[in-house]
Design a protein around this motif. Structure first.
Motif, mmCIF file in Angstrom:
data_model
loop_
_atom_site.group_PDB
_atom_site.id
_atom_site.type_symbol
_atom_site.label_atom_id
_atom_site.label_comp_id
_atom_site.label_asym_id
_atom_site.label_seq_id
_atom_site.Cartn_x
_atom_site.Cartn_y
_atom_site.Cartn_z
ATOM 1 N N ARG A 123 4.590 -20.739 -37.358
ATOM 2 C CA ARG A 123 6.021 -20.558 -37.655
ATOM 3 C C ARG A 123 6.869 -21.431 -36.729
ATOM 4 N NH1 ARG A 123 9.340 -17.296 -35.204
ATOM 5 N NH2 ARG A 123 7.689 -15.973 -34.409
ATOM 6 N N LEU A 124 6.488 -21.469 -35.454
ATOM 7 C CA LEU A 124 7.210 -22.273 -34.476
ATOM 8 C C LEU A 124 7.139 -23.765 -34.832
ATOM 9 C CD1 LEU A 124 7.327 -21.585 -30.774
ATOM 10 C CD2 LEU A 124 6.822 -23.896 -31.502
ATOM 11 N N LEU A 125 5.956 -24.235 -35.222
ATOM 12 C CA LEU A 125 5.803 -25.640 -35.604
ATOM 13 C C LEU A 125 6.568 -25.954 -36.893
ATOM 14 C CD1 LEU A 125 2.062 -26.254 -34.696
ATOM 15 C CD2 LEU A 125 4.090 -27.087 -33.498
ATOM 16 N N GLU A 126 6.572 -25.042 -37.823
ATOM 17 C CA GLU A 126 7.336 -25.238 -39.058
ATOM 18 C C GLU A 126 8.820 -25.359 -38.750
ATOM 19 O OE1 GLU A 126 8.276 -25.914 -42.897
ATOM 20 O OE2 GLU A 126 6.242 -25.770 -42.107
ATOM 21 N N GLN A 127 9.282 -24.583 -37.836
ATOM 22 C CA GLN A 127 10.699 -24.566 -37.466
ATOM 23 C C GLN A 127 11.105 -25.823 -36.684
ATOM 24 O OE1 GLN A 127 11.656 -21.185 -35.069
ATOM 25 N NE2 GLN A 127 13.830 -21.689 -34.922
ATOM 26 N N HIS A 128 10.254 -26.294 -35.774
ATOM 27 C CA HIS A 128 10.642 -27.374 -34.874
ATOM 28 C C HIS A 128 9.969 -28.717 -35.123
ATOM 29 C CE1 HIS A 128 12.934 -24.778 -32.178
ATOM 30 N NE2 HIS A 128 11.962 -23.888 -32.314
ATOM 31 N N ALA A 129 8.895 -28.754 -35.916
ATOM 32 C CA ALA A 129 8.148 -30.010 -36.040
ATOM 33 C C ALA A 129 7.710 -30.328 -37.464
ATOM 34 C CB ALA A 129 6.931 -29.969 -35.118
ATOM 35 N N ALA A 130 8.325 -29.726 -38.463
ATOM 36 C CA ALA A 130 7.938 -29.986 -39.855
ATOM 37 C C ALA A 130 8.149 -31.470 -40.180
ATOM 38 C CB ALA A 130 8.749 -29.117 -40.800
ATOM 39 N N GLY A 131 7.118 -32.101 -40.714
ATOM 40 C CA GLY A 131 7.198 -33.496 -41.112
ATOM 41 C C GLY A 131 7.102 -34.495 -39.965
ATOM 42 N N HIS A 132 6.861 -34.039 -38.772
ATOM 43 C CA HIS A 132 6.781 -34.927 -37.620
ATOM 44 C C HIS A 132 5.410 -35.600 -37.520
ATOM 45 C CE1 HIS A 132 10.335 -32.745 -36.250
ATOM 46 N NE2 HIS A 132 10.480 -33.635 -35.278
ATOM 47 N N GLU A 133 5.394 -36.729 -36.828
ATOM 48 C CA GLU A 133 4.145 -37.389 -36.469
ATOM 49 C C GLU A 133 3.474 -36.545 -35.387
ATOM 50 O OE1 GLU A 133 2.910 -40.465 -37.531
ATOM 51 O OE2 GLU A 133 4.498 -40.491 -39.032
ATOM 52 N N ARG A 134 2.132 -36.565 -35.370
ATOM 53 C CA ARG A 134 1.390 -35.810 -34.348
ATOM 54 C C ARG A 134 0.527 -36.756 -33.528
ATOM 55 N NH1 ARG A 134 -2.127 -31.047 -36.459
ATOM 56 N NH2 ARG A 134 -3.255 -32.870 -37.159
ATOM 57 N N LEU A 135 0.453 -36.436 -32.251
ATOM 58 C CA LEU A 135 -0.451 -37.126 -31.333
ATOM 59 C C LEU A 135 -1.319 -36.042 -30.723
ATOM 60 C CD1 LEU A 135 -1.479 -39.462 -29.555
ATOM 61 C CD2 LEU A 135 0.495 -39.086 -28.070
ATOM 62 N N VAL A 136 -2.628 -36.095 -30.987
ATOM 63 C CA VAL A 136 -3.547 -35.055 -30.533
ATOM 64 C C VAL A 136 -4.523 -35.657 -29.527
ATOM 65 C CG1 VAL A 136 -5.297 -33.379 -31.242
ATOM 66 C CG2 VAL A 136 -3.377 -33.907 -32.772
ATOM 67 N N GLN A 137 -4.661 -34.977 -28.403
ATOM 68 C CA GLN A 137 -5.573 -35.439 -27.359
ATOM 69 C C GLN A 137 -6.373 -34.252 -26.838
ATOM 70 O OE1 GLN A 137 -5.633 -38.858 -26.375
ATOM 71 N NE2 GLN A 137 -7.545 -38.130 -25.541
ATOM 72 N N THR A 138 -7.685 -34.395 -26.765
ATOM 73 C CA THR A 138 -8.552 -33.335 -26.257
ATOM 74 C C THR A 138 -8.545 -33.338 -24.739
ATOM 75 O OG1 THR A 138 -9.972 -33.570 -28.182
ATOM 76 C CG2 THR A 138 -10.890 -32.398 -26.310
ATOM 77 N N LEU A 139 -8.461 -32.152 -24.141
ATOM 78 C CA LEU A 139 -8.559 -31.996 -22.693
ATOM 79 C C LEU A 139 -10.019 -31.717 -22.372
ATOM 80 C CD1 LEU A 139 -5.563 -29.551 -22.138
ATOM 81 C CD2 LEU A 139 -5.512 -32.044 -22.228
ATOM 82 N N ARG A 140 -10.618 -32.569 -21.554
ATOM 83 C CA ARG A 140 -12.016 -32.379 -21.169
ATOM 84 C C ARG A 140 -12.277 -33.146 -19.891
ATOM 85 N NH1 ARG A 140 -15.652 -33.511 -25.526
ATOM 86 N NH2 ARG A 140 -13.980 -33.419 -26.992
ATOM 87 N N LEU A 141 -13.338 -32.764 -19.221
ATOM 88 C CA LEU A 141 -13.780 -33.497 -18.044
ATOM 89 C C LEU A 141 -14.864 -34.459 -18.484
ATOM 90 C CD1 LEU A 141 -13.760 -34.008 -15.013
ATOM 91 C CD2 LEU A 141 -15.415 -32.176 -14.767
ATOM 92 N N ALA A 142 -14.587 -35.750 -18.417
ATOM 93 C CA ALA A 142 -15.512 -36.806 -18.829
ATOM 94 C C ALA A 142 -16.036 -36.521 -20.237
ATOM 95 C CB ALA A 142 -16.629 -36.954 -17.816
ATOM 96 N N ASP A 143 -17.361 -36.418 -20.397
ATOM 97 C CA ASP A 143 -17.939 -36.161 -21.714
ATOM 98 C C ASP A 143 -18.284 -34.690 -21.906
ATOM 99 O OD1 ASP A 143 -17.789 -38.814 -22.440
ATOM 100 O OD2 ASP A 143 -19.762 -39.297 -21.626
ATOM 101 N N GLY A 144 -17.703 -33.832 -21.077
ATOM 102 C CA GLY A 144 -17.986 -32.399 -21.147
ATOM 103 C C GLY A 144 -17.388 -31.754 -22.386
#
Length: 182
Positions: free
Chosen positions: A85-106
Motif C-alpha cells: 500500500r505504501l509503495l502504491e501510494q508513493h512509488a506507483a509507476g516509478h523506476e526501481r533500483l534493486v541491490q542485494t545486501l550481502r557479505l562478498a558471495d555469502g
C-alpha cells in the motif's frame, strides 16, 4: 568535465565514509539499521522512496526489519503487510533500483530498493552497489557478534559439560581429553 570529476570524488568520499556516521543505536536491531540505512541512502542515491528489508539469518521468507524513507517524512520501520500500500501510494509507476545486501558471495542478508520517476544513472547504480556492500559487511559483523555473544552465554550458563563440548567442537575446537576450556 572538471566539475563532473569533483562531483564524482565527493560521492566516492561520501560512500567511503557511509557507515561511519551511523548512530551506534542503529546496530542494536535490524529494524533500527533498516530505518537508518533507508534514510542515509537517499542522500547518495537520489530517490523518492527507499526500502530496506533486512532478513533473519534463517532466510528471506520473513523480513525482520523493513525501513522505509519517503519524501520529507522521517524514516520508519513498517510491517511487511503495509509495504504494498505504501509503495502504491508513493512509488506507483516509478523506476526501481534493486541491490542485494550481502557479505562478498555469502547468502543474502537483505535487499535495498530505491524508487523514483526517472531512470537511475550508472553512477547511482555504482553508489547503490557500494552502499549495499558496506551494509552487508555491517550486518554480517553484527550477526557474528550476536552469535558469538549467545554462544558465550550458552557455554557460560549451560551447566551441561557434554553440551558445552559439542558446541565447542561445532565451532572447530579440536581439543583432546576431557578438559573443556572455559
Amino acid at each position: 568535465r572538471q566539475a563532473e570529476t569533483v562531483d564524482d570524488l565527493r560521492r566516492e568520499s561520501s560512500a567511503a565514509r557511509f557507515l561511519l556516521g551511523f548512530d551506534r543505536d542503529a546496530f542494536r536491531s535490524r529494524g533500527a539499521f533498516a530505518r537508518e540505512l533507508a534514510h542515509r541512502v537517499r542522500a547518495l542515491v537520489p530517490c523518492d522512496v527507499c526500502v530496506v528489508e533486512i532478513v533473519d539469518e534463517q532466510g528471506l521468507d520473513d523480513a525482520v526489519g523493513i525501513g522505509v524513507a519517503t519524501g520529507a517524512a522521517q524514516p520508519r520501520v513498517v510491517e511487511r503487510a503495509s509495504l504494498p500500500r505504501l509503495l502504491e501510494q508513493h512509488a506507483a509507476g516509478h523506476e526501481r533500483l534493486v541491490q542485494t545486501l550481502r557479505l562478498a558471495d555469502g547468502p543474502p542478508l537483505g535487499v535495498l530498493t530505491c524508487h523514483r520517476p526517472t531512470p537511475f544513472t550508472g553512477a547511482d547504480r555504482a553508489m547503490a552497489e557500494v552502499i549495499a556492500a558496506q551494509a552487508g559487511a555491517a550486518l554480517a559483523a553484527t550477526a557474528a557478534r550476536r552469535t558469538s555473544q549467545s554462544l558465550l552465554a550458552e557455554l557460560r550458563d549451560g551447566g551441561d559439560p557434554a553440551r558445552a563440548l559439542r558446541l565447542l567442537r561445532s565451532c572447530g575446537w579440536r581439543g583432546t581429553g576431557s578438559a573443556i576450556p572455559l
